[in-house]
Design a protein around this motif. Structure first.
Motif, PDB file in Angstrom:
ATOM      1  N   MET A 103      22.306  52.294  32.487  1.00 42.30           N
ATOM      2  CA  MET A 103      23.754  52.210  32.421  1.00 42.30           C
ATOM      3  C   MET A 103      24.280  51.309  33.525  1.00 42.30           C
ATOM      4  N   LYS A 104      25.525  50.866  33.344  1.00 40.48           N
ATOM      5  CA  LYS A 104      26.202  50.063  34.362  1.00 40.48           C
ATOM      6  C   LYS A 104      27.543  50.700  34.673  1.00 40.48           C
ATOM      7  N   ASN A 105      27.810  50.807  35.943  1.00 40.43           N
ATOM      8  CA  ASN A 105      29.072  51.389  36.399  1.00 40.43           C
ATOM      9  C   ASN A 105      30.056  50.263  36.707  1.00 40.43           C
ATOM     10  N   ASN A 106      31.103  50.155  35.920  1.00 42.92           N
ATOM     11  CA  ASN A 106      32.146  49.164  36.164  1.00 42.92           C
ATOM     12  C   ASN A 106      33.366  49.905  36.690  1.00 42.92           C
ATOM     13  N   GLN A 107      33.474  49.948  38.006  1.00 43.47           N
ATOM     14  CA  GLN A 107      34.489  50.777  38.661  1.00 43.47           C
ATOM     15  C   GLN A 107      35.441  49.890  39.447  1.00 43.47           C
ATOM     16  N   PHE A 108      36.663  49.774  38.950  1.00 44.66           N
ATOM     17  CA  PHE A 108      37.645  48.884  39.544  1.00 44.66           C
ATOM     18  C   PHE A 108      38.740  49.623  40.321  1.00 44.66           C
ATOM     19  N   ALA A 109      38.812  50.938  40.165  1.00 44.40           N
ATOM     20  CA  ALA A 109      39.905  51.688  40.788  1.00 44.40           C
ATOM     21  C   ALA A 109      39.507  52.347  42.093  1.00 44.40           C
ATOM     22  N   ASN A 110      38.392  51.915  42.669  1.00 39.66           N
ATOM     23  CA  ASN A 110      37.937  52.523  43.916  1.00 39.66           C
ATOM     24  C   ASN A 110      38.694  51.890  45.079  1.00 39.66           C
ATOM     25  N   TYR A 111      39.717  52.575  45.508  1.00 44.38           N
ATOM     26  CA  TYR A 111      40.615  52.111  46.557  1.00 44.38           C
ATOM     27  C   TYR A 111      39.974  52.363  47.925  1.00 44.38           C
ATOM     28  N   THR A 112      40.064  51.396  48.839  1.00 43.53           N
ATOM     29  CA  THR A 112      39.457  51.548  50.168  1.00 43.53           C
ATOM     30  C   THR A 112      40.546  51.564  51.239  1.00 43.53           C
ATOM     31  N   PRO A 113      41.011  52.752  51.619  1.00 40.37           N
ATOM     32  CA  PRO A 113      42.024  52.831  52.682  1.00 40.37           C
ATOM     33  C   PRO A 113      41.381  52.726  54.062  1.00 40.37           C
ATOM     34  N   THR A 114      42.187  52.739  55.074  1.00 42.94           N
ATOM     35  CA  THR A 114      41.672  52.709  56.447  1.00 42.94           C
ATOM     36  C   THR A 114      40.879  53.985  56.729  1.00 42.94           C
ATOM     37  N   PHE A 115      40.031  53.921  57.747  1.00 41.66           N
ATOM     38  CA  PHE A 115      39.233  55.090  58.101  1.00 41.66           C
ATOM     39  C   PHE A 115      40.139  56.268  58.450  1.00 41.66           C
ATOM     40  N   GLU A 116      41.208  56.010  59.159  1.00 41.01           N
ATOM     41  CA  GLU A 116      42.142  57.078  59.521  1.00 41.01           C
ATOM     42  C   GLU A 116      42.726  57.737  58.275  1.00 41.01           C
ATOM     43  N   THR A 117      43.046  56.917  57.276  1.00 42.22           N
ATOM     44  CA  THR A 117      43.593  57.465  56.029  1.00 42.22           C
ATOM     45  C   THR A 117      42.525  58.254  55.279  1.00 42.22           C
ATOM     46  N   GLN A 118      41.291  57.786  55.312  1.00 38.59           N
ATOM     47  CA  GLN A 118      40.204  58.520  54.665  1.00 38.59           C
ATOM     48  C   GLN A 118      40.086  59.924  55.254  1.00 38.59           C
TER      49      GLN A 118
END
Length: 807
Positions: A1-16
């Protein structure tokens, strides 16, 4: 399978860290990554309710080739990236030795296209890896936080439920066992049944029970099918009739331009009393699983079938201005600009006090069509629409270039047939008796207006052309369409995409390899996550980068399974084109020296064969396209190129220019563009990977997990596109020109737009024929046609990219 993931948002470490705290998956008192992972696993193994049960589960998971996760934690060894992702992959439902090797998880992750952090040396590295894991898709189609939610992780959040966002997306913290289900009747500025009162529209609402004073946004689906359809009474038009010669007429644009005339409306109902409680409920609506998914995440869901449907007033008019007004009336009530009542008799008004005034519209086909229609009004409060397989012009649904052309599998259907199908007021006998005579008169007017005799564009169709009003659109738009949808054909979305180019709105486009389907339950694409990200941004105003993170254009590959590509644009009018010249049986890129090459085909068949093809369009299609000598050999001209020396990625509408002479005073031309070449192609219908395996929330509704899979058997061709034209409409779709027997005329028309990769070594084919058994009137007259090959051309627009890098 192939994972096509476009909605993976990367916030700042503090926000994480802040978001991890918000969902109670952060432990501040511990800094050892091994100890942290052990404590976190104890938190997320929510369906294992005791220490012993959790240990039992950890004993079933491997940390290394010979050490279980439980044993690893008891030894307190260092958490390496390999061990972290061995455990992570198993949590994501991947199997050891099936999907990945326990000594090397990263090779499989790269192949599957799963995100990872390959260095976990500090506690901060651990938290970044943990956050990324929670946002990653599982093997079975959902982001990891969704799988935790489906097992009950967020139940503890139900008590004081309020919208909660993680990775920019709303989380399922609302108890779906305690939904509010209510009905109101919105008063529309219409009197389509001419009873002297404004039409009241039944509106079904499902909304989460929220903390007092909270207001929620709305996903609104306008579905004429919502209250049932009259399937038993559906009457199709006869299509097994000759194409007739049309009288020569010359019209200009003003002759076919519709101008809406407002009628004198009855006064609005006087409000006799007000209420904060509804008086009617329902047990089960005709739902859309994406709406179900978002309902658990803090969005109210509204369904309305509109005028002429069961328990509403009015009549159906198939795509008319009145249907648009009916659709918009619901939005106006949701945003506080129109009145509604608790029932149809007592004039007791009720307001949507729970609405935050932000509305999105969702739905496929007629549902998506009404979303498009509503957007073209610029109605206040409609922030976005997600229109899937939507009509942008009804003429192009039931007609094409002066021909009556049916949607696939709907031969004989037309605007009047669809109006009668959706008039679900007919299901309540006493109610229907009040409008039956008037509706019969309206059906007569629809029959006249749609004009099946000429197939021409006219004021009737101009009224139903939403492209005329696109300049009014203020809502941001997500469009989804199947490149093999021959019901609502790809031209519908391409026309809208082109019309939106100059508008200062955000527009996104998804093109898949399916027919007339939804794509929210595909394994390979995170469509649901993207739409969660989108709606959280558009309706809750969460700053999550949705407008830039989601690609402008996402297209599914037609050759490789589970493969999606992203682009800035599609069907660019300025795209370069590849021209093909016609020779006997051949398409060639070299200019022919013979100016007098001709080829002829006929349109009639033996009666038995004609009737056989009427019964089975698939047999006709096979015989027409096959490179072998078939019964259709004399009913077509088949032109095929040499094998391609490099890949060709078609982007947009192939254009046909033909010099054609008919042996009679009328005629039609159809063309198909074909990909010839032995190939294991994708199956035309998605395969069900797991039935009812996608939960929309904890103990909530379910959906099947599906995916396009490759056919293990090779096929020798694939139809790329097709198109049709009436020879009398060679000037335009509303003017009738004469056809003089034996006289050559030039016709120009576009095939349906597409995005299609023709593989190196394959051949491009063009088939020229007349009657299309699946779409046009099925003429069996002794008609024949001659094509001047030397004066005819095929132009194919292509994307100027390195196709080999993408495919």
């Amino acid at each position: 399978m192939k994972n096509n993931q476009f909605a993976n948002y990367t916030p700042t470490f503090e926000t994480q860290i802040k978001e991890l705290k918000a969902i109670d998956l952060y432990i501040a008192s511990e800094t050892n990554p091994t100890h942290l992972l052990e404590q976190l696993l104890n938190k997320i193994l929510i369906d294992y309710q005791t220490i012993g049960a959790k240990q039992q589960k950890m004993m079933s998971l491997l940390a290394t080739e010979s050490v279980s996760v439980y044993e690893f934690f008891t030894t307190k060894k260092e958490l390496t990236p390999v061990i972290f992702y061995n455990i992570a992959l198993q949590l994501l439902e991947f199997e050891v030795d099936v999907d990945f090797k326990i000594d090397d998880p990263f090779t499989a992750m790269a192949k599957i296209q799963l995100p990872s952090i390959e260095i976990i040396e500090s506690v901060n590295d651990f938290w970044s890896a943990w956050y990324l894991l929670l946002t990653t898709h599982t093997k079975n189609g959902q982001v990891f936080t969704d799988t935790l939610a489906n097992k009950g992780y967020f139940v503890s959040f139900y008590k004081d439920a309020k919208p909660l966002f993680f990775n920019g997306k709303a989380q399922p913290v609302f108890d779906t066992t305690k939904l509010i289900r209510e009905v109101v009747y919105v008063e529309a500025p219409l009197d389509t049944d001419q009873d002297g009162q404004r039409d009241l529209l039944k509106t079904e609402i499902l909304r989460p029970l929220v903390t007092s004073g909270q207001k929620v946004p709305i996903l609104y689906t306008a579905s004429p099918y919502n209250q049932g359809t009259n399937d038993d009474s559906e009457l199709m038009h006869n299509v097994d009739i000759p194409l007739t010669e049309k009288p020569v007429i010359e019209l200009n644009e003003s002759d076919i331009t519709y101008n809406y005339q407002k009628s004198n409306l009855p006064e609005s109902r006087s409000i006799l009393s007000e209420s904060t409680k509804t008086e009617q409920t329902f047990s089960r609506e005709s739902s859309y699983t994406f709406n179900d998914y978002m309902l658990a995440r803090g969005f109210a869901i509204v369904y309305a079938a509109g005028i002429g449907t069961r328990e509403s007033d009015g009549i159906r008019t198939c795509g008319s201005v009145e249907e648009t007004v009916s659709t918009v009336a619901i939005i106006e009530w949701l945003t506080g600009h129109r009145q509604a009542f608790t029932n149809k008799l007592d004039n007791r008004s009720i307001n949507a006090t729970w609405s935050n005034g932000n509305v999105a519209m969702t739905g496929k086909s007629y549902l998506g069509t009404l979303a498009t229609a509503a957007a073209t009004t610029g109605v206040s409060g409609l922030k976005t629409i997600i229109s899937e397989a939507a009509i942008s012009s009804w003429y192009d649904y039931y007609r094409e270039n002066g021909l009556v052309v049916a949607p696939e599998a709907c031969q004989g259907e037309d605007a009047d047939v669809l109006a009668a199908l959706c008039l679900s007021r007919q299901k309540d006998a006493a109610d229907y008796a009040n409008i039956q005579d008037y509706f019969n008169k309206v059906m007569e007017q629809l029959s006249i207006g749609q004009d099946r005799t000429s197939g021409n564009y006219n004021k009737f169709w101009d009224e139903r052309n939403y492209l005329n009003q696109t300049k009014n659109i203020k809502a941001n738009i997500v469009m989804v369409h199947g490149l093999n949808d021959w019901n609502v054909k790809p031209r519908q979305v391409e026309q809208l995409w082109q019309a939106l180019r100059p508008l200062p709105i955000v527009k996104k486009l998804f093109l898949h390899q399916g027919k007339h389907i939804y794509i929210n339950n595909f394994r390979s694409l995170d469509f649901t996550d993207m739409m969660n990200l989108w709606l959280s941004n558009q309706l809750y105003n969460i700053e999550n980068g949705a407008e830039t993170l989601i690609p402008n254009v996402t297209i599914q590959d037609n050759l490789e399974a589970e493969t999606w590509h992203t682009y800035d644009d599609w069907a660019d009018p300025d795209s370069p084109t590849q021209s093909y010249h016609f020779q006997q049986d051949k398409l060639t890129q070299s200019v022919t020296s013979d100016a007098h090459q001709f080829d002829t085909f006929k349109d009639n068949l033996p009666t038995d064969l004609f009737n056989n093809y009427v019964r089975d369009n698939h047999l006709w299609n096979q015989a027409l396209i096959s490179t072998k000598e078939t019964e259709m050999a004399k009913n077509r001209i088949q032109l095929i190129s040499e094998p391609l020396t490099e890949p060709l990625f078609i982007s947009g509408s192939a254009h046909i220019k033909l010099s054609v002479a008919a042996a009679q005073t009328k005629g039609l031309i159809s063309c198909m563009l074909i990909d010839y070449g032995e190939e294991n192609r994708l199956n035309p219908v998605p395969s069900i990977l797991k039935r009812k395996s996608l939960d929309m929330g904890f103990h909530w509704r379910e959906d099947d997990l599906v995916e396009f899979t490759k056919n293990p058997k090779k096929t020798s061709w694939k139809m790329i596109s097709k198109g049709h034209i009436n020879l009398q409409n060679r000037t335009n779709r509303y003017q009738n020109d004469s056809v003089l027997p034996g006289t050559f005329n030039t016709i120009d028309f576009d095939l349906q737009p597409t995005a299609y990769h023709v593989k190196e070594g394959h051949q491009v084919g063009l088939i020229i024929y007349a009657t299309d058994f699946g779409m046009t009137l099925r003429n069996n007259d002794s008609d024949s046609y001659t094509i001047n090959l030397a004066n005819s051309r095929l132009k194919i627009p292509y994307q100027s990219i390195d196709a080999t890098a993408l495919f």
